[in-house]
Write a protein that holds these residues in place. Structure first.
Motif, PDB file in Angstrom:
ATOM      1  N   GLN A 110       0.851  -1.180   0.000  1.00  0.00           N
ATOM      2  CA  GLN A 110       0.000   0.000   0.000  1.00  0.00           C
ATOM      3  C   GLN A 110       0.888   1.231   0.000  1.00  0.00           C
ATOM      4  OE1 GLN A 110      -1.926  -0.952   3.693  1.00  0.00           O
ATOM      5  NE2 GLN A 110      -3.853  -1.390   2.686  1.00  0.00           N
TER       6      GLN A 110
ATOM      7  N   ARG B 269      -8.874  -0.717   7.439  1.00  0.00           N
ATOM      8  CA  ARG B 269      -7.911  -1.531   6.699  1.00  0.00           C
ATOM      9  C   ARG B 269      -6.492  -0.970   6.792  1.00  0.00           C
ATOM     10  NH1 ARG B 269     -10.070  -5.072   2.734  1.00  0.00           N
ATOM     11  NH2 ARG B 269     -12.341  -5.083   2.725  1.00  0.00           N
ATOM     12  N   ASP B 270      -6.344   0.251   7.262  1.00  0.00           N
ATOM     13  CA  ASP B 270      -5.061   0.940   7.239  1.00  0.00           C
ATOM     14  C   ASP B 270      -4.523   1.305   8.612  1.00  0.00           C
ATOM     15  OD1 ASP B 270      -5.307   1.305   4.269  1.00  0.00           O
ATOM     16  OD2 ASP B 270      -6.987   2.560   4.913  1.00  0.00           O
TER      17      ASP B 270
ATOM     18  N   ASP C  87     -14.292   0.910   6.600  1.00  0.00           N
ATOM     19  CA  ASP C  87     -13.205   0.131   6.025  1.00  0.00           C
ATOM     20  C   ASP C  87     -12.111   1.018   5.441  1.00  0.00           C
ATOM     21  OD1 ASP C  87     -14.316  -2.238   6.713  1.00  0.00           O
ATOM     22  OD2 ASP C  87     -14.681  -2.953   4.675  1.00  0.00           O
ATOM     23  N   GLN C  88     -12.523   2.044   4.649  1.00  0.00           N
ATOM     24  CA  GLN C  88     -11.519   2.863   3.971  1.00  0.00           C
ATOM     25  C   GLN C  88     -11.822   4.346   4.053  1.00  0.00           C
ATOM     26  OE1 GLN C  88     -10.862  -0.281   0.420  1.00  0.00           O
ATOM     27  NE2 GLN C  88      -9.136   1.020   0.946  1.00  0.00           N
TER      28      GLN C  88
END
Length: 431
Positions: free
Chosen positions: A17, A342-343, A377-378
């Protein structure tokens, strides 16, 4: 100079990523690209490591370890980076800690040759897997935990498959997690090691973080009781293994000072034993759980190095930053930033806005008006002051809480120098 093959470049690009690797670009030349997250040179989000902060944290903790008369095998589960494990060992760490067979395989392939597997491995099938791994690395010094005769049997199987003459077993006692719960279980584990071919008693182990509670005084009482049990278990192992060098292992990143004060005198009195800590996250520090832990450490008296007191809060500096771009200002008081669950870690607190940039120029005071309220999530939802000038395309650097559960979301972490320029790419290997 080693170039990435086309397949390697595609494979790395597809699993990382925030890093625009170009086919044919040597990974060694990434530092020469002069990338700066604050300018938007990278696809965001990206996770970065402040190289100077990491080195300062490392040097401070190793100085404290030397002064306290203990050693450390940094827990590799935090970054799962062979490069960082090597840098810690070269700076003076005893070796490296891993949590399972998969992590051991990564670190062995990366060149580590002194490992502490700080966990039970499972049953006989796991023993066969470990044996096959150790059979390929006959030169490794390896220690593993056992808290029952069944765990000992799995390690005996590993030693048999590997063809090792000796495999060191640390008897684990504990509360709240794994570990023998009483003297009878400890004695049964010791007896199983003594009865097994190819196994030797290597010492005792525990983990004080498993007994921590929200109440600081209650936590100190629970850790003190666990340390007393650990010292008693060490006496049993010493009686069963007279004359052998032994390890007393404990210590995460929050209560290492308490552990050292409790256990170091027993190791010193024994004369043939050493206290081995397993701290890992403190080399990265953070803006959340470990910032609070260091404040508690200061309330306990701080870091004592060669008789002088040092502030843990001032000494340990957060080394990780998460960079993200503002994607939307859909309504008054709200901004959407381009990162999410997610990060970023969120189990011990949400990320904290630290600095904001526009066209590479820091917008002084802007980050202080922002706060992260929730994550999808994002997407990150930011509360914004009514008169805030924050706009789409602005780039924000966030501090995180709990390095372990943030780093494991990333396949590449980017090193940054003091000017915010990328110095290197650090691949992680979480599997």
């Amino acid at each position: 100079m080693q170039f990435l093959s086309r397949w390697e470049s595609q494979r790395l690009s597809s699993t990382t990523q925030g890093i625009p690797l170009v086919d044919g670009l040597p990974i060694e030349e990434i530092a020469g690209q002069n990338w700066q997250p604050s300018r938007g040179d990278l696809a965001l989000p990206a996770l970065t490591l402040d190289e100077a902060a990491f080195a300062a944290n490392r040097d401070l903790f190793l100085r404290w370890c030397e002064s306290a008369g203990v050693s450390v095998a940094p827990h590799a589960k935090t970054p799962m980076s062979p490069e960082l494990a090597l840098s810690l060992r070269e700076a003076g760490a005893w070796g490296t800690t891993v949590a399972n067979i998969q992590q051991a395989a990564v670190l062995l392939a990366g060149g580590e040759r002194r490992l502490l597997l700080a966990n039970e491995i499972g049953g006989l099938a796991a023993g066969r897997r470990l044996g096959a791994l150790l059979g390929a690395y006959s030169d490794v010094e390896f220690h593993a935990f056992a808290d029952s005769p069944a765990a000992v049997a799995a390690l005996a199987e590993a030693a048999r498959i590997a063809g090792r003459g000796e495999l060191s077993v640390l008897v684990e006692l504990g509360a709240g997690r794994a570990g023998a719960r009483d003297r009878a279980a400890i004695e049964a584990t010791i007896a199983a090691v003594l009865a097994a071919d190819r196994l030797i008693l290597g010492g005792v182990a525990t983990y004080e973080g498993a007994v921590a509670t929200p109440d600081a005084d209650e936590t100190m009482r629970a850790i003190a009781a666990l340390m007393e049990r650990t010292i008693a278990a060490f006496a049993l192992v010493r009686h069963a293994a007279p004359g052998r060098p032994l390890i007393i292992s404990a210590g995460g990143s929050a209560y290492f000072d308490v552990v050292a004060r409790a256990l170091a005198p027993s190791a010193q009195a024994d004369g043939n034993a050493s206290v081995l800590l397993r701290s890992g996250a403190l080399f990265f520090a953070d803006h959340g759980i470990y910032a609070r832990a260091f404040a508690e450490l200061d309330r306990r008296g701080g870091l004592v190095i060669d008789g002088a007191r040092h502030s843990a809060v001032e000494g340990f500096q957060p080394a990780l930053k998460l960079w993200a771009e503002v994607l939307s200002r859909p309504e008054a008081g709200l901004a959407i930033a381009g990162f999410g669950m997610r990060d970023a870690s969120f189990d011990q607190g949400l990320p904290v806005p630290l600095r904001a940039f526009r066209d590479g120029v820091e917008q002084q005071g802007l980050a202080e008006t922002l706060s992260v309220t929730r994550l999808n999530d994002q997407h990150a939802f930011l509360s914004v002051a009514p008169d805030s000038t924050l706009g789409v395309g602005d780039i924000i650097a966030f501090g995180i809480s709990h390095p372990c559960t943030c780093l494991d979301r990333w396949r590449v972490v980017l090193g940054l120098d003091a000017d915010g320029v990328v110095t290197r790419a650090l691949p992680t290997q979480f599997g």
